[in-house]
Design a protein around this motif. Structure first.
Motif, mmCIF file in Angstrom:
data_model
loop_
_atom_site.group_PDB
_atom_site.id
_atom_site.type_symbol
_atom_site.label_atom_id
_atom_site.label_comp_id
_atom_site.label_asym_id
_atom_site.label_seq_id
_atom_site.Cartn_x
_atom_site.Cartn_y
_atom_site.Cartn_z
ATOM 1 N N SER A 1 0.848 -1.183 0.000
ATOM 2 C CA SER A 1 0.000 0.000 0.000
ATOM 3 C C SER A 1 0.890 1.242 0.000
ATOM 4 O O SER A 1 1.783 1.369 0.854
ATOM 5 C CB SER A 1 -0.911 -0.003 1.238
ATOM 6 N N LYS B 1 0.789 5.716 -0.471
ATOM 7 C CA LYS B 1 0.025 6.955 -0.489
ATOM 8 C C LYS B 1 0.607 7.862 -1.563
ATOM 9 O O LYS B 1 1.813 8.119 -1.574
ATOM 10 C CB LYS B 1 0.086 7.653 0.872
ATOM 11 N N LYS C 1 -4.815 6.229 -2.805
ATOM 12 C CA LYS C 1 -4.074 5.098 -2.250
ATOM 13 C C LYS C 1 -3.847 4.082 -3.359
ATOM 14 O O LYS C 1 -4.784 3.674 -4.038
ATOM 15 C CB LYS C 1 -4.848 4.454 -1.092
ATOM 16 N N TYR D 1 -2.535 0.366 -4.470
ATOM 17 C CA TYR D 1 -2.362 -0.986 -3.955
ATOM 18 C C TYR D 1 -1.705 -1.834 -5.038
ATOM 19 O O TYR D 1 -2.159 -1.860 -6.187
ATOM 20 C CB TYR D 1 -3.699 -1.605 -3.554
ATOM 21 N N ASP E 1 4.416 8.279 0.631
ATOM 22 C CA ASP E 1 4.480 7.504 1.865
ATOM 23 C C ASP E 1 3.965 6.097 1.586
ATOM 24 O O ASP E 1 3.360 5.835 0.521
ATOM 25 C CB ASP E 1 3.634 8.170 2.960
ATOM 26 N N CYS E 2 4.206 5.169 2.540
ATOM 27 C CA CYS E 2 3.727 3.789 2.451
ATOM 28 C C CYS E 2 3.475 3.283 3.864
ATOM 29 O O CYS E 2 3.902 3.890 4.850
ATOM 30 C CB CYS E 2 4.733 2.898 1.714
ATOM 31 N N ASP E 3 2.821 2.139 3.957
ATOM 32 C CA ASP E 3 2.518 1.585 5.281
ATOM 33 C C ASP E 3 3.698 0.778 5.811
ATOM 34 O O ASP E 3 4.654 0.488 5.075
ATOM 35 C CB ASP E 3 1.257 0.728 5.205
ATOM 36 N N PRO E 4 3.724 0.408 7.119
ATOM 37 C CA PRO E 4 4.870 -0.337 7.676
ATOM 38 C C PRO E 4 5.116 -1.678 7.010
ATOM 39 O O PRO E 4 6.270 -2.094 6.855
ATOM 40 C CB PRO E 4 4.476 -0.510 9.149
ATOM 41 N N PHE E 5 4.048 -2.399 6.626
ATOM 42 C CA PHE E 5 4.261 -3.699 5.979
ATOM 43 C C PHE E 5 5.005 -3.542 4.656
ATOM 44 O O PHE E 5 5.925 -4.313 4.342
ATOM 45 C CB PHE E 5 2.907 -4.377 5.749
ATOM 46 N N THR E 6 4.618 -2.540 3.888
ATOM 47 C CA THR E 6 5.283 -2.321 2.599
ATOM 48 C C THR E 6 6.750 -1.962 2.798
ATOM 49 O O THR E 6 7.636 -2.465 2.080
ATOM 50 C CB THR E 6 4.558 -1.211 1.834
ATOM 51 N N ARG E 7 7.020 -1.101 3.785
ATOM 52 C CA ARG E 7 8.413 -0.710 4.028
ATOM 53 C C ARG E 7 9.253 -1.912 4.470
ATOM 54 O O ARG E 7 10.381 -2.099 4.006
ATOM 55 C CB ARG E 7 8.435 0.385 5.088
ATOM 56 N N PRO F 1 9.261 9.244 4.459
ATOM 57 C CA PRO F 1 8.097 9.921 3.868
ATOM 58 C C PRO F 1 8.394 11.384 3.577
ATOM 59 O O PRO F 1 9.153 12.050 4.283
ATOM 60 C CB PRO F 1 7.021 9.773 4.939
#
Length: 780
Positions: A87, A89, A110, A112, A176-182, A195
Motif C-alpha cells: 500500500s 500513499k 491510495k 495498492y 508515503d507507504c505503510d509499515p508492511f510495505t516498508r 516519507p
C-alpha cells in the motif's frame, strides 16, 4: 499428486504420482513416553515432489532479482503471496480551467500493488461535500509501462517513496507507504526513503484564507436544532414579587426558563388559606421583553411600515417602506440575564430571583464557570399566614351518628368518602382469629353459669361473642354480639378525641373486659391462640417468658423455701434428688403456690405460659402395627408392579461404601422418594416410624430391605385404606402443661433453695420418676 510449477490449482494441471504409496495425515494427538498429549510441533518446510526444499520467500511476479537467487525451484507467487498487498500513499494534480486563483487541485489516492499476480488498484478516499466523484480511480489490473517500454508491465521495482509513476495518462507521485510495505521492500533489498510532504492544494489554501479575512459573524442558531438538543431541559429559579400594599403581600414565585425555545414561564406558589384560588400560572409561557413601556395601541407596532396609503375601501394603494424606518428592535431575556439577585421586569412588576435548583446550578457551573450561588432572603410580613399544622387540627365533637371514622371523614372533605381499609393488614392477618372462653360476671346467679366464646379477628380488629348452649339452662345458644369493633370502657363518647378500641394485647386468661355493658371474665384459650401469643411475646406481655421469670424471681427470692415446700411436700435433700431423677408437679400445685405467694402480681395467663414452657408431658408412643404397615406397603408395591429392589440396594451400597448398618432418617427418606417408590408421603412416614433404630435414632438398612421384600414371606391381605388417617392415626398432642417439670423451673429461676435436711413423709416412686400430688399447705 504432481502439479506444474507456476500454474494455478486447476483441473488438468494435476497428475497422479505413480511411485507414491504412502499418504500420511496430519496428527493432532501423540503418545509421548506413554502419556497422551496434544501435538504442538511445528510443521516442516514444504517439500517439492522432486525432494528439494521450497523457498517460501521467493521473488514476486515481474520482480527482477537484485541479488543471486537461491538454488532450487520455488512456490508460485499466487500461493506464496496470497492476500499480501503493498500500500502506497500518492497524489496527482488536476488542472482547473474555471478557477482563476488556483491553476490546479491536489487529489490524494491510495495505490495498492497485489504481489500474487502483479496487479494494481487505485482508490481515492471520499471527502464530504467535495463535489467530485470519488472512490475507485483504477480497477484492479496489470498496468503497462509508458512507451517506449509499453511491452512490459508495472513491477514492484517501479514503486517506491518519493517517486513518480505514470499510469496511463496520469502522473502519480508517491510520498508515503505503510509499515508492511516498508518492511517487505527492505527485506528484498530495496531501499525505501523516508516519507515526504505532499503537495499543497492551492484551492484549499485559498478557502482557508477567506474565513481569516472575514469578520467573525454571530453564531447562527437553528430553532429545530436547539429544540432537539435542549428539549425537556428547564432552568428553575425561586423568586418573589414584593406587592406589600394595603391589600397585597409578598408573592412567592417560580421562574422557569425553557432552553428549547428561550421562553419564560412564571408560576405562583399560593400560601395555604391565603384567599387566592384558581390557576397558579402567574405569566403564560412566552418570550419576556426586557423593557416594557405599557401596552401599545392597535397598529402601533407592525412588522412592516406602509407609505403613501391612498384611496378608501377597496381601491387602496400603498407603498412598503424598504428601510423600515421607525421600527423599534425588541430585546428579550435570555439565560445570561438570569442570576441570583437579578430583578426581572415582568410587564411592570419587579420580580427578584433568590435561588435556583441543583440542575440550574450545575448548568451555570458547566457553561459559565459560576461558583457562587448564595441564596437571598425573602422579605415577609407580620400578617402572612403561617404554614398549616395538621397535628394541631381539632375536629368537632362526635354526635353519635354512624361511626367516628365516618364523621371525621365528613369533616375533612366536602365529598363523602368511605373510610379506608388497611388492605395490607387484611392480607397479612386474614383468618387469624384469637378465641377465648369466658364467663359472665353478674349479680344474677343464672348469668354466672353461662359459657361464652369471644373471638377476636386480627384482620380488622373486630370482636364477636357467641354463647354455648347448655341443656336445661334456660338460655338459647348462638350469637350474643355480632362482629364489630368494641370501645374500651372509661371513655367519653361525645368528644373530639379519637376513641380507643380493644386490641389483641388486652386479651389474656384471667382478665376482665366490659363488652356492651356486660362484664366477661376470660378463663381459657384455644391452642392456636396460646401458640400465637407465645410466638409474639413482644406484643403480649403475659406471654413473655423473660419478663415472667424476672417477676417471679423478684417475688420468690426471700421466700424460696416456702415456695418449694408448697409445691413439693417432701423436700428433704431435693437438690441431690434432682440430680438423680426428675421431679414432676401438677399444674394445680404450681398455680396454688404462686397465687399464695404473689397474689394479684401474677395472672393466670402467666402461670399457663410457665407451665407450657416447662411442661413434663410427653407425646404418646407410636401405636402403629408393624405387620399392618408392612401389608399396606406390599399391597402398593404389587399394585404398581415395582421391581427396583436390586437397584435400591445398589444405591445404598453407593452412598454407603463402608456398609454401615444404620443410616440417618433424612438420607433414607430422600432415597425412597428419589427411587419413586409407590408410597405416599404419609405411608413413607409410617414405614420409617416402625423400622428398627439405634440409640442415635438412625434406621437399620437391612430391616428396610426385608420390610419391602415381597418374595420372602407373604403378608396378610389388606384392602386399600386412607394411609393418612386409618392406617396409623396421628392424634395431636393437646394436653400440654398439666404436668410441670419442677427441676427445669428451679434451674431457670436460678435461686438458692435454702431447704432443711429433715424428712417426715414417705415418697412414692415409680421407676426413676417421683410423682407428687397437689398439696398447698404441707411444709418441710
Amino acid at each position: 499428486m504432481l502439479r506444474i510449477p507456476g500454474m494455478p490449482l486447476l483441473p488438468g494441471t494435476l497428475f497422479r504420482e505413480v511411485n507414491k504409496v504412502y499418504y500420511p495425515k496430519s496428527q493432532t494427538l501423540l503418545n509421548f513416553r506413554g502419556i497422551p498429549m496434544l501435538s504442538d510441533r511445528q510443521n516442516s518446510m514444504p517439500v517439492d515432489p522432486a525432494g528439494v526444499v521450497v523457498d517460501i520467500s521467493c521473488p514476486p511476479a515481474n520482480a527482477h532479482a537484485l541479488y543471486p537467487p537461491r538454488t532450487g525451484p520455488h512456490l508460485p507467487p499466487w500461493l506464496a503471496y496470497d492476500k499480501k498487498v503493498l500500500s502506497f500513499k500518492a497524489y496527482f494534480k488536476q488542472t482547473l480551467q474555471e478557477n482563476f486563483h488556483a491553476p490546479y487541485m491536489v487529489r490524494h489516492v491510495k495505490l495498492y500493488y497485489y504481489l500474487e499476480d502483479g496487479t494494481v488498484e487505485i482508490h481515492e478516499p471520499k471527502v464530504q461535500n467535495s463535489g467530485i466523484v470519488q472512490g475507485c480511480v483504477l480497477h484492479r489490473q496489470r498496468v503497462p509501462k509508458p512507451p517506449p517500454c509499453d511491452n512490459e508491465f508495472l513491477a514492484i521495482t517501479d514503486l517506491n517513496v518519493d517517486t513518480t509513476v505514470q499510469i496511463f495518462d496520469r502522473f502519480y507521485h508517491i510520498y508515503d507507504c505503510d509499515p508492511f510495505t516498508r518492511t517487505f521492500l527492505n527485506k528484498r533489498g530495496i531501499v525505501v526513503p523516508d516519507p515526504v510532504m505532499a503537495a499543497v492544494d492551492p484551492s484549499e489554501a485559498v478557502r482557508n484564507r477567506v474565513p481569516a479575512r472575514a469578520s467573525n459573524p454571530p453564531e447562527k442558531k437553528h430553532p429545530f436544532a436547539q429544540f432537539l438538543k435542549y428539549d425537556r431541559q428547564v432552568l428553575k429559579f425561586q423568586a418573589y414579587w414584593d406587592d406589600r400594599t394595603d391589600m397585597g403581600d409578598v408573592r412567592k414565585l417560580e421562574v422557569c426558563y425553557y432552553l428549547a425555545d428561550d421562553t419564560i414561564e412564571v408560576k405562583e406558589a399560593h400560601i395555604r388559606n391565603s384567599g387566592r384560588d384558581g390557576p397558579s400560572v402567574f405569566l403564560k409561557r412566552g418570550k419576556l421583553q426586557r423593557e416594557f413601556d405599557g401596552m401599545q395601541l392597535p397598529g402601533q407596532q407592525t412588522p412592516q411600515t406602509l407609505l403613501n396609503v391612498l384611496g378608501t375601501n377597496r381601491n387602496v394603494r400603498y407603498c412598503i417602506d424598504p428601510l423600515n424606518i421607525g421600527n423599534k428592535e425588541i430585546l428579550y431575556y435570555n439565560q445570561r440575564d438570569l442570576q441570583i439577585g437579578t430583578v426581572l421586569n415582568v410587564y411592570g412588576r419587579s420580580v427578584v430571583i433568590t435561588d435556583m435548583d441543583p440542575f440550574t446550578r450545575q448548568y451555570y457551573r458547566d457553561n459559565y464557570g459560576i461558583e457562587q450561588f448564595t441564596p437571598l432572603p425573602m422579605p415577609t410580613r407580620s400578617d402572612v399566614c403561617k404554614p398549616y399544622d395538621k397535628s394541631g387540627r381539632m375536629l368537632p365533637p362526635y354526635n353519635g351518628w354512624g361511626t367516628y371514622e365516618d364523621s371525621a371523614g365528613n369533616c375533612m372533605s366536602i365529598v363523602i368518602k368511605r373510610p379506608k381499609t388497611d388492605f395490607r393488614k387484611f392480607i397479612k392477618f386474614d383468618r387469624y382469629v384469637l378465641r377465648f372462653g369466658a364467663k359472665m360476671l353478674s349479680t344474677i346467679r343464672e348469668n354466672c353459669e353461662r359459657i361464652f366464646v369471644i373471638s377476636y379477628y386480627m384482620s380488622d380488629d373486630t370482636m364477636q361473642v357467641q354463647e354455648v348452649a347448655v341443656r336445661n339452662s334456660g338460655f338459647l345458644g348462638g350469637v350474643f354480639m355480632k362482629r364489630t369493633r368494641v370501645l374500651m370502657p372509661g371513655q367519653e363518647k361525645f368528644t373530639c378525641k379519637q376513641p380507643q378500641y380493644y386490641r389483641p394485647c388486652n386479651f389474656y386468661i384471667g382478665g376482665t373486659m366490659s363488652i356492651k355493658d356486660f362484664l366477661f371474665h376470660l378463663v381459657s384459650a384455644d391452642e392456636f391462640t396460646l401458640m400465637y401469643m407465645e410466638h409474639h411475646p413482644d406484643q403480649f406481655t403475659h406471654c413473655n417468658l423473660d419478663l415472667i421469670l424476672e417477676k417471679v424471681r423478684k417475688s420468690l427470692e426471700p421466700r424460696m423455701s416456702q415456695f418449694v415446700s408448697s409445691c413439693v411436700p417432701d423436700c428433704q435433700d431435693l437438690e441431690k434428688k434432682l440430680e438423680k431423677r426428675t421431679v414432676f408437679i401438677s399444674f394445680e400445685s404450681l398455680k396454688g403456690a404462686l397465687v399464695a405467694l404473689m397474689g394479684n402480681q401474677i395472672s393466670d395467663h402467666e402461670i399457663v405460659t410457665l407451665c407450657r414452657r416447662f411442661s413434663g408431658e410427653q407425646a404418646a408412643p407410636n401405636a402403629c402395627e408393624r405387620e399392618k404397615v408392612r401389608a399396606s406397603a406390599h399391597l402398593e408395591i404389587k399394585r404398581s408392579l415395582w421391581n427396583g429392589r436390586d437397584e435400591l440396594m445398589e444405591h445404598f451400597h453407593h452412598i454407603n461404601p463402608t456398609n454401615k448398618p444404620f443410616l440417618s432418617e433424612s438420607l433414607v427418606r430422600s432415597t425412597l422418594r428419589g427411587f419413586r417408590m409407590p408410597f405416599t408421603l404419609e405411608l413413607i412416614d409410617t414405614i420409617l416410624s416402625v423400622l428398627n433404630r439405634n440409640d442415635c435414632d438412625e434406621i437399620e438398612v437391612c430391616d428396610l430391605m426385608n420390610f419391602i421384600d415381597i418374595s420372602c414371606s407373604k403378608g396378610c391381605d389388606m384392602p386399600p385404606i386412607n394411609y393418612a388417617f386409618e392406617l396409623c392415626p396421628k392424634l395431636p398432642f393437646q394436653n400440654k402443661g398439666r404436668v410441670v417439670d419442677f427441676g427445669c423451673l428451679l434451674k431457670a429461676l436460678n435461686l438458692p433453695l435454702n431447704l432443711p435436711a429433715t424428712n417426715t413423709q414417705p415418697t412414692k416412686m415409680i421407676g426413676d420418676t417421683r410423682i407428687l400430688p397437689p398439696s398447698g399447705d404441707a411444709e418441710c
